[in-house]
Design an enzyme around this catalytic site. Sequence first.
Site, mmCIF file in Angstrom:
data_model
loop_
_atom_site.group_PDB
_atom_site.id
_atom_site.type_symbol
_atom_site.label_atom_id
_atom_site.label_comp_id
_atom_site.label_asym_id
_atom_site.label_seq_id
_atom_site.Cartn_x
_atom_site.Cartn_y
_atom_site.Cartn_z
ATOM 1 N N GLU A 161 0.817 -1.223 0.000
ATOM 2 C CA GLU A 161 0.000 0.000 0.000
ATOM 3 C C GLU A 161 0.849 1.270 0.000
ATOM 4 O OE1 GLU A 161 -0.575 -2.571 2.018
ATOM 5 O OE2 GLU A 161 -2.695 -3.129 1.886
ATOM 6 N N PHE A 163 -11.213 -6.619 14.274
ATOM 7 C CA PHE A 163 -10.178 -7.155 13.386
ATOM 8 C C PHE A 163 -9.858 -6.125 12.301
ATOM 9 C CE2 PHE A 163 -9.069 -9.608 9.502
ATOM 10 C CZ PHE A 163 -7.820 -10.039 9.939
ATOM 11 N N GLN A 164 -8.577 -5.880 12.113
ATOM 12 C CA GLN A 164 -8.083 -4.911 11.137
ATOM 13 C C GLN A 164 -8.689 -3.515 11.334
ATOM 14 O OE1 GLN A 164 -8.227 -6.724 7.162
ATOM 15 N NE2 GLN A 164 -6.184 -7.548 7.552
ATOM 16 N N LYS A 179 -17.239 -0.115 6.275
ATOM 17 C CA LYS A 179 -17.803 -1.109 5.358
ATOM 18 C C LYS A 179 -19.319 -0.988 5.223
ATOM 19 C CE LYS A 179 -17.796 -6.032 4.481
ATOM 20 N NZ LYS A 179 -16.822 -6.915 3.856
ATOM 21 N N MET A 203 24.611 8.211 1.839
ATOM 22 C CA MET A 203 24.574 9.543 2.436
ATOM 23 C C MET A 203 24.931 9.492 3.918
ATOM 24 S SD MET A 203 24.321 12.656 1.748
ATOM 25 C CE MET A 203 23.288 13.341 0.449
#
Lengths: 566, 164
Positions: A50, A112-113, A162, A479
């Site tokens: 993502e 959940f999630q 949802k 760097m």
Amino acid sequence: MKMTGSQILLACLEQEGIDTVFGYPGGTVINIYDDLMKSDKIRHILPRHEQAGVHAADGYARATGKVGVAIATSGPGATNTVTGIATAYMDSIPMVVICGQVPTALIGNDAFQEADMIGITRPITKHNYLVRDVKDLARILKQAFYIARTGRPGPVLVDLPKDVQTASTIFEYPDSVDLRGYKPNYSGNARQVAKAIKMILAAKKPVIYVGGGATLSNADKELITFAETIQAPLTTTLMGMASFPKRHPLSLGMLGMHGTYYANMAVTSADLLIAIGARFDDRVTGKISTFAPDAKIIHIDIDPTSIKKNVRVDLPIVGDLKDVLLKMLKQLKEVPDEVETMVVQTTAWRAEVDAMKLSHPMTYTPSKSVIKPQFVIEKLRELTDDDVIVTTEVGQHQMWTAQFFDFTQPRTFLTSGGLGTMGYGLPAALGAQAAFPDRQVIDISGDGSFQMNSQELATLVQNRLPVKIVILNNNFLGMVRQWQQLFFDKRYSQTCLESPIDFVKLADAYGATGFTTSKPEEVEMIIKKAFATPGPVIIEFKISREENVMPMVPAGAGINEMVLAS
Amino acid sequence: MKHTITVLVENEFGVLSRVSGLFSGRGFNIESLSVAPTLDESISRMTIVTSGDDRILEQVTKQLNKLIDTIKVIDFTGEGEPYVERELILIKVTAEEGTRAEVMRIADIFRANVIDVTPRSYTLEIMGSPDKIAAVIELLKPIGIKELVRTGPLALGRGAKGWR
């Protein structure tokens, strides 16, 4: 006709003219993905992470000027977007990120999630929304796109539970947005502009200092006309780089920590600094007390909070850069004689600056035995067209690109300037290539940064996006290693990437093509070969390992205290 | 220097955290913050007391204005606007044999109401300017303050003009 929340979302995207979205499915966005299958107007690109999806939307936005759109599922999908959102926020990139959320009844229950994305992204978004009623969805999306692209642009997150996606209502997309707390001021104050003109006409040593705002405002042409009208030397930040052609005689290149000596010295000697869409970042100013000590400062910016945040400002002008530049040009046109006098009185200044350009050019020591990274950058420039889009990751390769690639067109240099996000370049290149399938897109990378999002090779292959990935491989996190060399007695703590990767095999494993060399004489040949190869290609150059980015302003020093060579 | 700032915001979910997060995220101080809806239920009014030099206060007001949900910001102190400021405190004081009379005297002087009484304590309700509140706390301290709660100052511009 009644529509579900997920249908409304897609209808809104279509209304906004969004043709490409970058997203990753999951439990709480599954309805959106089901409806997406039925849409023939929206192309969906599936990244492999993502974070990369958001960077790709960001690259798409930077290359096109349109709003980028990314989708992620709730919980880990959403938290993975955080780095991408923060990257876009720091560079003011217009973006709308849609995250799934657990059903409203479960919010706050550690479902959940579940993750509190409104709380998590509050400080890294321009604004964010939790949609709690499907009836609000169209209005919120309209506002989200409006906020993302207007004023000082930025990312907006919409958290979409949802049950809101499955609930139905009558769809009506609002024609306009009325937010009583958000009315960006585009029009520069005419009196302030008149004062600025007075200051400009009185200047003996003017310097124009341009940031990313010039590109965001699409003011690149006006900027060039303005600089040419008053014949003032012009330096850019990393973000402003492509908005003014480096080969223009008035160009000083980049200023700041790894800028050119002459840009930094010109700013130090200037009696007038005209800051245009820049925010006086610490990498630009160095020690504030010695930054432009003799200069009066005019600061033009659409965001009032940028003004007087880091430095004193003698004349602020809040407004859209294009509007302000056009107003300034108009006023200058009315006094041609005074402009002429000003140009004459600044002749010596330009000569002084040009002399510094000649005495301290941006340069490096060439080599016949090892590949110098700067040489690769120069060769890449030589072998590409002016409209090539270059992305970078973050680190030495990024600075070498900024120093040695001369950009000539706006929106051709996509790099994470503010946040400094390693792993940005490859997915950003993916997004840019998705927007412009026929243009050449190159990600210039280091071996460290590349590995932060290398999984996107799969996305490139799957979508036939022929991005060319140049890896300047020094087996170091270069760097940081450079800082350790210069400021920590060469104690290379955890910066040596000691497990050498076979990048050719890696490319092969993903179904892409790989080339590698450590010989300077092969650089040009390999670049040509890679450019002639269809599809995504990795071009690995094993470069001189301890090459440093020079010149540099040590941290905490003034920009007039540049170290020229290590 | 202390500044009293009024912020009118959309009365929406999460606005308070946007404002408080702005202060904590940018290292600005909040000395007190009070918030409640206005006559127009869609707008909430915050009174924030903060401190900092002119440069910081300029950033505070600009950053507050930048929030999408912010409708108006008034820095009474910074803009030199005349205003009235009042705070309400409830204060539970030790009030036994020897000190009751003294507590009552102080309550009288400051026009406090006694709103709860026990054999060992009085609870006073006192309303006033920050100076008055500071003075009454100072006087009650030696007698024994058991507990204290304050609203933080509320501010309103002087004059006939009003912001709903």
